[in-house]
Design an enzyme around this catalytic site. Structure first.
Site, PDB file in Angstrom:
ATOM      1  N   LYS A 197       0.824  -1.212   0.000  1.00 34.91           N
ATOM      2  CA  LYS A 197       0.000   0.000   0.000  1.00 34.91           C
ATOM      3  C   LYS A 197       0.854   1.255   0.000  1.00 34.91           C
ATOM      4  CE  LYS A 197      -4.470  -1.327   1.897  1.00 34.91           C
ATOM      5  NZ  LYS A 197      -5.530  -0.989   2.855  1.00 34.91           N
ATOM      6  N   LYS A 255      -4.908 -10.062  -7.352  1.00 34.39           N
ATOM      7  CA  LYS A 255      -6.072 -10.205  -6.485  1.00 34.39           C
ATOM      8  C   LYS A 255      -7.191  -9.247  -6.899  1.00 34.39           C
ATOM      9  CE  LYS A 255      -5.957  -8.361  -2.381  1.00 34.39           C
ATOM     10  NZ  LYS A 255      -5.663  -7.964  -1.001  1.00 34.39           N
ATOM     11  N   LYS A 272     -10.691  -3.710  -4.021  1.00 32.79           N
ATOM     12  CA  LYS A 272     -11.565  -2.539  -4.037  1.00 32.79           C
ATOM     13  C   LYS A 272     -10.967  -1.429  -4.872  1.00 32.79           C
ATOM     14  CE  LYS A 272     -13.563  -3.225   0.531  1.00 32.79           C
ATOM     15  NZ  LYS A 272     -13.238  -3.092   1.946  1.00 32.79           N
TER      16      LYS A 272
HETATM   17  P1  AMP Z   1     -11.005  -5.575   2.970  1.00 33.26           P
HETATM   18  O1  AMP Z   1     -11.679  -5.261   1.696  1.00 33.26           O
HETATM   19  O2  AMP Z   1      -9.528  -5.425   2.869  1.00 33.26           O
HETATM   20  O3  AMP Z   1     -11.591  -4.883   4.165  1.00 33.26           O
HETATM   21  O4  AMP Z   1     -11.251  -7.111   3.189  1.00 33.26           O
HETATM   22  C1  AMP Z   1     -12.380  -7.643   3.821  1.00 33.26           C
HETATM   23  C2  AMP Z   1     -12.350  -9.145   3.798  1.00 33.26           C
HETATM   24  O5  AMP Z   1     -12.439  -9.618   2.442  1.00 33.26           O
HETATM   25  C3  AMP Z   1     -11.064  -9.769   4.366  1.00 33.26           C
HETATM   26  O6  AMP Z   1     -11.396 -10.947   5.068  1.00 33.26           O
HETATM   27  C4  AMP Z   1     -10.265 -10.088   3.138  1.00 33.26           C
HETATM   28  O7  AMP Z   1      -9.368 -11.148   3.349  1.00 33.26           O
HETATM   29  C5  AMP Z   1     -11.358 -10.493   2.163  1.00 33.26           C
HETATM   30  N1  AMP Z   1     -10.934 -10.284   0.766  1.00 33.26           N
HETATM   31  C6  AMP Z   1     -10.593  -9.094   0.188  1.00 33.26           C
HETATM   32  N2  AMP Z   1     -10.262  -9.283  -1.106  1.00 33.26           N
HETATM   33  C7  AMP Z   1     -10.392 -10.623  -1.343  1.00 33.26           C
HETATM   34  C8  AMP Z   1     -10.204 -11.451  -2.497  1.00 33.26           C
HETATM   35  N3  AMP Z   1      -9.824 -10.942  -3.674  1.00 33.26           N
HETATM   36  N4  AMP Z   1     -10.438 -12.784  -2.370  1.00 33.26           N
HETATM   37  C9  AMP Z   1     -10.853 -13.325  -1.189  1.00 33.26           C
HETATM   38  N5  AMP Z   1     -11.039 -12.592  -0.078  1.00 33.26           N
HETATM   39  C10 AMP Z   1     -10.823 -11.267  -0.135  1.00 33.26           C
END
Ligand code: AMP
Ligand code: TRP
Length: 344
Positions: free
Chosen positions: A114, A206, A209
């Site tokens: 990041k 990956k 967002k």
């Molecule tokens: P975040 O968007 O970083 O707040 O992530 C929220 C949850 O979604 C966390 O448990 C991440 O590990 C999961 N997550 C985010 N991106 C992915 C992805 N591409 N594949 C699987 N899990 C994801």
């Protein structure tokens, strides 16, 4: 004495929710409600580690809460709230900032990704973020944390912080009548066929967002049926038919990703999907996947839209959840202050 089983997980209201968040996290939260005491948090304090427009932060907080409810989280079974309403998260994070070591934080690959070349100019919060995450988890003596694969390193750090606190304060913990360790060593729960959903445009990246490379790379939970179908039909693939065994997906990241998504959406395994579609081309598989995705995500998107259109219901859920979380947090934080040696 073993720690009673408790689940905690959180999602940041920092961007539009996508299929990775759903399959890697939210969907997997739902069945745990019947087995464990669960706490599901909208981690707004994590989100501000990078700039958020205040109005966007509010809207997205409602959206994450709406996604939780639309996916089947039940506020009667689970505690659902937003982090900033329970001040003890920040308080325990400070204690953990003084337990964790600079070197531990500096190894975090998500921070390095990041911050990039800009590491002198990102917020101090972004660097300290894993310590706040450890506080979220350990404030409730959480034993199990369901997350996607990308959070594994942060959970290892949480375990290190718990172990160092237990060790550094062992005499004080014992003197206060606690039997053994104060914090549990938390288990990550990273299971199923879609713990790392990849970009639809590049099977080595990956789904995230913040993918600005192409709006076709990401399926958002608020996408309508047309958008979902278009994105799946245009997803990058290779010209080969699907293999009939999982081994045949090894050097085919895009194919592996789509099969994993299908398996997760259909609540089945990769082997089961391949036994049905092995030998078929993407001309058959993609429309089937699109139809499945629309049938699962469509009703949830409609429910999310209904909930955010009139956020009174969400606000009531978050307020009630925060009240219940605060009772647990206050009790544990009072003990932690005492263990650390703060006069009260
Ligand atoms: P975040 O968007 O970083 O707040 O992530 C929220 C949850 O979604 C966390 O448990 C991440 O590990 C999961 N997550 C985010 N991106 C992915 C992805 N591409 N594949 C699987 N899990 C994801
Ligand atoms: N760091 C997690 C992410 O970006 C979000 C998060 C914050 C979290 N606190 C948590 C996840 C506690 C699980 C448990 O995805």
């Amino acid at each position: 004495m073993p720690f009673p089983k408790r689940v905690f997980s959180g999602i940041q209201p920092s961007g539009d929710l996508h299929l990775g968040n759903y399959l890697g996290a939210i969907k997997r939260f739902v069945p745990l409600q019947d087995e464990f005491d669960c706490i599901y948090c909208v981690v707004d304090m994590h989100a501000i580690t990078v700039w958020q427009e205040p109005e966007d932060l509010k809207r997205r907080t409602y959206e994450v809460a709406a996604a939780y409810l639309a996916a089947g989280l039940d506020p009667k079974k689970s505690i659902i709230f937003n982090q900033s309403q329970v001040a003890e998260h920040a308080e325990l994070a400070w204690v953990f900032n003084c337990v964790a070591r600079m070197g531990w934080m500096a190894r975090m690959t998500q921070f390095k990704d990041k911050a990039g070349k800009n590491s002198e100019n990102v917020s101090l919060g972004l660097f300290a973020y894993p310590s706040l995450m450890a506080a979220d988890i350990l404030l409730y003596k959480t034993t199990h944390v369901p997350v996607g694969e990308d959070q594994k390193q942060h959970l290892e750090l949480t375990r290190d912080i718990a172990a160092k606190f237990n060790h550094d304060f062992s005499a004080s913990i014992a003197a206060r009548g606690h039997d053994g360790d104060y914090f549990p060593i938390t288990e990550p729960v990273i299971t199923g066929p879609a713990t790392r959903v990849m970009s639809l445009r590049d099977g080595t990246k990956k789904m995230s967002k913040s993918d600005s490379s192409s709006e076709m790379a990401t399926i958002y939970l608020m996408d309508d049926a047309d958008a979902i179908t278009k994105k799946i039909k245009k997803a990058k693939t290779d010209p080969e038919p699907l293999p009939s065994e999982a081994k045949g997906l090894e050097a085919r990241p895009e194919a592996a990703n789509l099969v994993g998504i299908y398996a997760a959406l259909a609540d089945t395994t990769i082997d089961a999907v391949l036994s049905q579609y092995g030998g078929q081309g993407f001309g058959v598989f993609k429309p089937a996947l699109a139809e499945l995705a629309v049938s699962v995500l469509g009703p949830q998107a409609a429910e999310m839209r209904r909930l955010v259109a009139d956020p009174g219901e969400i606000e009531a859920v978050l307020r009630d959840g925060a009240d219940r979380a605060r009772v647990l947090a206050e009790k544990n934080m009072a003990e932690i202050r005492d263990i650390v040696g703060f006069v009260r």
